[in-house]
Write an enzyme that holds these catalytic residues in place. Structure first.
Site, PDB file in Angstrom:
ATOM      1  N   ARG A   8      -8.614  -8.419  -5.462  1.00 36.81           N
ATOM      2  CA  ARG A   8      -9.468  -7.503  -4.711  1.00 36.81           C
ATOM      3  C   ARG A   8      -9.616  -6.183  -5.482  1.00 36.81           C
ATOM      4  NH1 ARG A   8      -8.080  -6.814   1.439  1.00 36.81           N
ATOM      5  NH2 ARG A   8     -10.156  -5.835   1.399  1.00 36.81           N
ATOM      6  N   CYS A  68      -5.163   0.913   0.639  1.00 35.94           N
ATOM      7  CA  CYS A  68      -5.251  -0.557   0.634  1.00 35.94           C
ATOM      8  C   CYS A  68      -6.630  -0.920   1.171  1.00 35.94           C
ATOM      9  CB  CYS A  68      -4.121  -1.160   1.466  1.00 35.94           C
ATOM     10  SG  CYS A  68      -4.125  -0.613   3.196  1.00 35.94           S
TER      11      CYS A  68
END
Length: 286
Positions: A184, A242
């Site tokens: 990611r 995050c």
């Protein structure tokens, strides 16, 4: 500040002492995972005796606009009301756990610290550490229905946070860590948010590298070596983010165990990716 981690046997000793008239210990069950099974049914099937279930989506976050991210911080008054509903009082020792490598528990730990709770700890190794050590589970919801409301006083701002602008500027004179999985960070996949990639200048620091094979946090020296290798030092500001501000707290916890004082970007990538004017970097380098 008390050490932020507690072993299963240490928790059992604290609970035993509390039951004999010692200092109160409040245990919070924060089982939650993105797209996983609902936590409350799991709580009813078996939880640490005396624990109260806490819902991450509704009690450890609030609903906001897309540019605020998927898990904006709750208002202090709302969080205080929730914490009182869990039975928390000023000065209580609070222990949080989940069954997801302490990722959700990390959010509860950080948020309670941010709101001013003085003694918050995470069960190292999560719920499996408790059962592996041979300690019993309680079933049903009696531990929730019998809670005596507490009177804890909370307010926001006791841990450092980053705005999107702060996160953008931090790499110039500090270290910004991305706690998501490497794919990611690199922008190879983005299953949730509208854009793939990372904040320019951020360094990949997946939460999985904080734990050993048993799901327990690495020792402080090893964690310190890990983060120093990523450029973190006591004389440089360090921030973490995050996807939505949940798992970043895991890196924040690990950094705290290692002796650092991290700031957390609550909106994280889900906020950044929903602000079209924000630039995006891809690939393995900052």
């Amino acid at each position: 500040m008390p050490h932020p981690l507690v072993t299963a046997n240490e928790l059992a000793a604290l609970l035993n002492d509390a039951s004999s008239g010692g200092a109160p210990v409040r245990v919070l069950d924060v089982r939650w995972s993105l797209g996983g099974p609902a936590g409350l049914p799991l709580y009813r099937e078996g939880h640490i005796p005396g624990a109260v279930y806490v819902d991450l989506d509704t009690e450890l976050a609030r609903h906001g606009e897309p540019q605020e991210g998927r898990h904006p911080l709750p208002a202090a008054a709302d969080f205080q009301a929730a914490a009182r509903g869990w039975g928390l009082n000023d000065g209580d020792t609070v222990v949080v756990y989940d069954d997801w490598n302490s990722l959700a528990a990390g959010r509860a730990w950080w948020l309670l610290r941010y709101m001013g709770a003085s003694d918050v700890r995470v069960l190292d190794g999560a719920l499996s550490a408790w059962t592996t050590a041979g300690h019993p589970l309680a079933v049903g919801a009696d531990d929730m229905t019998s809670v005596v409301p507490g009177a804890i006083t909370l307010s926001a701002g006791h841990e450092p946070v980053l705005s999107a602008d702060d996160a953008a500027s931090l790499p110039a004179n500090g270290v910004l860590l991305d706690a998501r999985a490497g794919e990611r960070y690199r922008g190879e996949t983005e299953p949730i948010d509208p854009r793939a990639g990372h904040i320019p200048g951020a360094i990949s620091a997946p939460t999985s590298a904080n734990l050993d094979d048993a799901g327990r946090f690495l020792d402080p020296d090893t964690l310190r070596e890990r983060y120093e290798a990523l450029g973190v030092s006591v004389d440089r500001a360090v921030g973490v983010y995050c996807g939505s501000g949940v798992t970043a707290a895991h890196d924040a916890l690990a950094l705290t165990v290692a002796g650092f004082r991290p700031a957390l970007f609550p909106g994280s990538w889900s906020a950044w990716a929903n602000q079209p004017e924000r630039p995006v970097a891809t690939g393995a380098t900052p």
